[in-house]
Design a protein around this motif. Sequence first.
Motif, PDB file in Angstrom:
ATOM      1  N   GLY A  98       0.833  -1.190  -0.216  1.00 28.13           N
ATOM      2  CA  GLY A  98       0.020  -0.068  -0.107  1.00 28.13           C
ATOM      3  C   GLY A  98       1.030   1.264   0.080  1.00 28.13           C
ATOM      4  O   GLY A  98       0.584   2.128  -0.892  1.00 28.13           O
ATOM      5  N   ARG A  99       1.768   1.347   0.814  1.00 29.37           N
ATOM      6  CA  ARG A  99       2.750   2.418   1.062  1.00 29.37           C
ATOM      7  C   ARG A  99       3.325   2.604  -0.268  1.00 29.37           C
ATOM      8  O   ARG A  99       3.833   3.965  -0.777  1.00 29.37           O
ATOM      9  N   GLY A 100       4.031   1.763  -0.938  1.00 30.80           N
ATOM     10  CA  GLY A 100       4.548   1.559  -2.133  1.00 30.80           C
ATOM     11  C   GLY A 100       4.033   2.164  -3.106  1.00 30.80           C
ATOM     12  O   GLY A 100       4.352   3.162  -3.945  1.00 30.80           O
ATOM     13  N   ALA A 101       2.618   1.645  -3.163  1.00 27.72           N
ATOM     14  CA  ALA A 101       1.790   2.069  -4.424  1.00 27.72           C
ATOM     15  C   ALA A 101       1.355   3.722  -4.250  1.00 27.72           C
ATOM     16  O   ALA A 101       1.182   4.422  -5.117  1.00 27.72           O
ATOM     17  N   ALA A 102       1.289   4.091  -2.964  1.00 32.45           N
ATOM     18  CA  ALA A 102       1.153   5.730  -2.549  1.00 32.45           C
ATOM     19  C   ALA A 102       2.383   6.626  -2.653  1.00 32.45           C
ATOM     20  O   ALA A 102       2.196   7.734  -2.450  1.00 32.45           O
ATOM     21  N   ARG A 103       3.442   5.775  -3.066  1.00 37.27           N
ATOM     22  CA  ARG A 103       4.711   6.597  -3.042  1.00 37.27           C
ATOM     23  C   ARG A 103       4.722   7.589  -1.851  1.00 37.27           C
ATOM     24  O   ARG A 103       5.099   8.625  -1.838  1.00 37.27           O
ATOM     25  N   ARG A 104       4.934   6.513  -0.444  1.00 35.50           N
ATOM     26  CA  ARG A 104       4.912   7.370   0.454  1.00 35.50           C
ATOM     27  C   ARG A 104       6.201   8.202   0.986  1.00 35.50           C
ATOM     28  O   ARG A 104       5.952   9.019   1.985  1.00 35.50           O
ATOM     29  N   SER A 105       7.332   7.669   0.330  1.00 33.26           N
ATOM     30  CA  SER A 105       8.357   8.724   0.568  1.00 33.26           C
ATOM     31  C   SER A 105       8.357   9.772   0.177  1.00 33.26           C
ATOM     32  O   SER A 105       8.897  10.784   0.683  1.00 33.26           O
ATOM     33  N   ARG A 106       7.481   9.999  -0.881  1.00 31.89           N
ATOM     34  CA  ARG A 106       7.363  11.589  -1.377  1.00 31.89           C
ATOM     35  C   ARG A 106       6.119  12.038  -1.130  1.00 31.89           C
ATOM     36  O   ARG A 106       5.782  13.254  -1.430  1.00 31.89           O
ATOM     37  N   ASN A 107       5.173  11.208  -0.661  1.00 29.29           N
ATOM     38  CA  ASN A 107       3.745  11.651  -0.412  1.00 29.29           C
ATOM     39  C   ASN A 107       3.349  11.954   0.949  1.00 29.29           C
ATOM     40  O   ASN A 107       3.138  11.112   1.784  1.00 29.29           O
ATOM     41  N   ALA A 108       3.299  13.290   1.180  1.00 31.78           N
ATOM     42  CA  ALA A 108       3.131  13.621   2.615  1.00 31.78           C
ATOM     43  C   ALA A 108       1.676  13.914   3.093  1.00 31.78           C
ATOM     44  O   ALA A 108       1.318  14.356   4.149  1.00 31.78           O
ATOM     45  N   ILE A 109       0.725  13.271   2.360  1.00 30.87           N
ATOM     46  CA  ILE A 109      -0.696  13.486   2.658  1.00 30.87           C
ATOM     47  C   ILE A 109      -1.119  12.599   3.974  1.00 30.87           C
ATOM     48  O   ILE A 109      -0.397  11.773   4.360  1.00 30.87           O
ATOM     49  N   HIS A 110      -2.004  13.130   4.854  1.00 30.77           N
ATOM     50  CA  HIS A 110      -2.213  12.810   5.909  1.00 30.77           C
ATOM     51  C   HIS A 110      -3.320  11.855   5.822  1.00 30.77           C
ATOM     52  O   HIS A 110      -4.261  12.171   5.349  1.00 30.77           O
ATOM     53  N   VAL A 111      -3.390  10.473   6.413  1.00 26.39           N
ATOM     54  CA  VAL A 111      -4.518   9.484   6.330  1.00 26.39           C
ATOM     55  C   VAL A 111      -4.965   9.350   7.795  1.00 26.39           C
ATOM     56  O   VAL A 111      -4.264   8.934   8.389  1.00 26.39           O
ATOM     57  N   LEU A 112      -6.351   9.635   7.702  1.00 27.31           N
ATOM     58  CA  LEU A 112      -6.857   9.768   8.879  1.00 27.31           C
ATOM     59  C   LEU A 112      -7.864   8.593   9.069  1.00 27.31           C
ATOM     60  O   LEU A 112      -8.738   8.347   8.068  1.00 27.31           O
ATOM     61  N   PRO A 113      -8.071   7.829  10.257  1.00 27.06           N
ATOM     62  CA  PRO A 113      -9.035   6.733  10.090  1.00 27.06           C
ATOM     63  C   PRO A 113     -10.244   7.683  10.442  1.00 27.06           C
ATOM     64  O   PRO A 113     -10.452   8.500  11.089  1.00 27.06           O
ATOM     65  N   PHE A 114     -11.404   6.921   9.698  1.00 33.14           N
ATOM     66  CA  PHE A 114     -12.899   7.621   9.636  1.00 33.14           C
ATOM     67  C   PHE A 114     -13.747   6.650  10.659  1.00 33.14           C
ATOM     68  O   PHE A 114     -13.758   5.343  10.152  1.00 33.14           O
ATOM     69  N   PRO A 115     -14.181   7.084  11.635  1.00 33.99           N
ATOM     70  CA  PRO A 115     -14.915   6.232  12.476  1.00 33.99           C
ATOM     71  C   PRO A 115     -16.134   5.508  11.620  1.00 33.99           C
ATOM     72  O   PRO A 115     -16.695   6.360  10.931  1.00 33.99           O
ATOM     73  N   GLY A 116     -16.512   4.431  11.825  1.00 37.97           N
ATOM     74  CA  GLY A 116     -17.429   3.790  10.974  1.00 37.97           C
ATOM     75  C   GLY A 116     -17.461   2.395  10.984  1.00 37.97           C
ATOM     76  O   GLY A 116     -16.598   1.797  11.751  1.00 37.97           O
ATOM     77  N   GLY A 117     -18.215   1.724  10.199  1.00 38.76           N
ATOM     78  CA  GLY A 117     -18.287   0.336  10.222  1.00 38.76           C
ATOM     79  C   GLY A 117     -18.671  -0.202  11.718  1.00 38.76           C
ATOM     80  O   GLY A 117     -19.770  -0.070  12.142  1.00 38.76           O
TER      81      GLY A 117
END
Lengths: 175, 347
Positions: free
Chosen positions: B192-211
């Motif tokens: 997942g992190r590789g596909a997101a290019r996490r090394s350059r991708n500084a986007i904040h991924v926040l868990p959304f309450p649900g389910g």
Amino acid sequence: MTPIVLDESREAATEALPRIVHREPLPGHVHAVSKTEVEELLRALGPTAFYGLRIVELGGPAPARGLVLGRFEAPGRIRIFGVPPPPWRLAALTEETERLLGAGARRARDEHGALLLEWPGSTLRDFVLRHVLLHEIGHHLLQHHTGKRLVPIARTRDHEAFAERFARRARERLR
Amino acid sequence: MSTLVGDGLENPGNASALVAAASMFGWDCAFLDRAGLGLAPALTKDELLGQFSPLLALENAPGADSIHGFTFSGPRPALLVGNERKGIDRDLLQRADRAVRIPLASRRLDTINVAAAAAVALYYMTRGGGGKLRTRAEPNRHRPEVLFLGPGDAIELGSALRSAAAFGWGRVFVEDRSRVWFGTDRVMRSLGRGAARRSRNAIHVLPFPGGDRPLAGRPVFDEACVVTRGEGEPLHRVDVARGPGRLLVIADEGALDLAREDLGRLARDVRVVSLDLPRSEFPYRFKLTASIALAEAGRQVGVRLRPGGGRARPPFYDRALPLLAGHADALLVEKRGVAVALEDLPL
């Protein structure tokens, strides 16, 4: 000679609190302070501190960078954002973070060795009220009392220093 | 027949996603198989140059036209996309009739997944180019929050996160009921992190309450636009750029049944919007539909006016915990000697 007195309604208006709006914080975040607590602090500071302040917003979406606690937006808008529920887990504290959190927070380690920042009792509320909110009011005072111009009226470094000085003095006065 | 052509792809997964992207819009798909992956149907360079007109190259090359408002005509068009790392072959790029590019808002992440890029390009090309990219004084004040609902695959989610960052989002919510992002195992995490290019991708991924952790109390957002490949108001006719009080919900319809979802828990008002695709049956890929939705929302949000060309922003001053140097996330934890982002913790 009849003394000049302020019109009653005008006098009352100068003492009217700004609108305090309670918005839902982002999912996974909580409010550190309530409307009542903000009102009490503003009343304790007196009208000279909040004159010209239009609105204090609690909650709402924070900017997506770092952990932003509060923001002053000219003219006259203060936003106090929600915070993650304590304890906060941190890899390390930078010097600035260490200084910012100097009051109240207790440092600990969890079972995995992570740094836990705990806020026992009312320390988080006090931190947000007496450090974050007072700091933002300091920004408001500097911006408002220099002509209500919609341009920065001081270098950012000086603006921050003024706001911090105001917050420190106000804390001493409220003690 | 209009054809999407992959030039020298290295990853078979991208090749199958490219076939899916072409299928969404009723285009054929072919490959210049330089890596010997056995991709079919295969074309030679001469066949490509001789059989198709116009030949359009999707590449962020100097002088390339923006995909927004781009129109073309010709008897047998082909859209050429390039290798994941090197792009389109230089000779082919020079001999292409026209080059088109997808405007991206991020300064750190200047590419998106090749199949996602192809899907975005075809979305605009098949609709006659769509509207122009908006310009605003403060585009981020119009940027809605994004929720990825129930993604079922770490790589698909990673590519969608890469697109979100490239189109200018600094933060997204993920309702991770399949546990493909938060608290997942090391292999899934790496994919997942590789596909997101996490090394350059500084986007904040926040868990959304649900389910299994429903939202407490009333919904946080005023309005949610739920994007579906099925029926609904066309996305390009709905104003989704209405600021952070609005939520753009992109569900993984390959992993969940949108009709059975309680969407009312997300926002006070819920609108269902459609990608308005020319075909209803196609191999579904989450990253493709997510990238199209993000591209269109990003077009509506727009980009900043040229410096000095717009109204000056009133000053503001933030009180924040500064980011730790070298890390994309504000809050980090050292867990068993490994740096883990806040988003990975079971909150």
